[in-house]
Write a protein that holds these residues in place. Structure first.
Motif: not given
Length: 184
Positions: A114-121, A154-170
């Motif tokens: 899922a993408p990150p929620e709100g403005r989360q990285p 390590t993964f590059r950062s991606r902001s917004g809805k086009s990224g993957y939620d960090e907590a889920s990936v971790d």
């Protein structure tokens, strides 16, 4: 240098709080040597975090020690499991853990998390998907992959809805590390 367990950074740099680190490693040693089986697990070691303070411990040294400690707890857990239930049961257990990863691994690139929620990285999906491909190759064909490689990815950062939620990936790759450590 420090009188503690690890080297410290200079007083103008930040590192892990020595008191927290020393307390955790002392507790972990006690649990490993005398504590009840299961009193501390590899997952517990992987999830520990420490405050950052000026003049603290060198983070890379502490992180490397945590990796070794996690592997020791996983090896102990495996030995206890095998002693009680046998090697075949351990392999079946690992197989079941690996199968829990397959649902997500089978999803298309860009849709695994899922993408990150709100403005989360978030994480760059292409980077995460590349490591997922390596996991599939490991499970399907025995391609080389170690727990350390997954843990240190390590993964590059991606902001917004086009990224993957960090907590889920971790969390997902944390489970993958458990499986890989169980085999190593």
């Amino acid at each position: 240098m420090s009188d503690g367990m690890f080297r410290t950074v200079s007083s103008v740099r930040r590192g892990y709080d020595p008191d927290e680190v020393d307390e955790f490693f002392s507790h972990a040693r006690s649990m490993y040597e005398q504590g009840p089986a299961g009193g501390l697990s590899g997952k517990d070691v992987r999830r520990v975090s420490f405050s950052m303070i000026r003049g603290g411990y060198v983070t890379a040294a502490v992180d490397a020690a945590l990796d070794r400690l996690e592997a020791a707890f996983v090896a102990r857990s495996r030995a206890d499991f095998v002693a009680q239930r046998g090697q075949e049961a351990w392999l079946a257990h690992l197989g079941e853990q690996a199968r829990t990863l397959y649902g997500r691994l089978g999803r298309p690139d860009g849709d695994r998390f899922a993408p990150p929620e709100g403005r989360q990285p978030g994480y760059e999906p292409a980077d995460v998907d590349e490591l997922c491909h390596r996991l599939v190759a490991y499970f399907d064909t025995g391609a080389p992959l170690t727990a350390a490689e997954v843990r240190n990815a390590t993964f590059r950062s991606r902001s917004g809805k086009s990224g993957y939620d960090e907590a889920s990936v971790d969390a997902f790759f944390g489970r993958a590390v458990e499986v890989l450590l169980g085999v190593e």
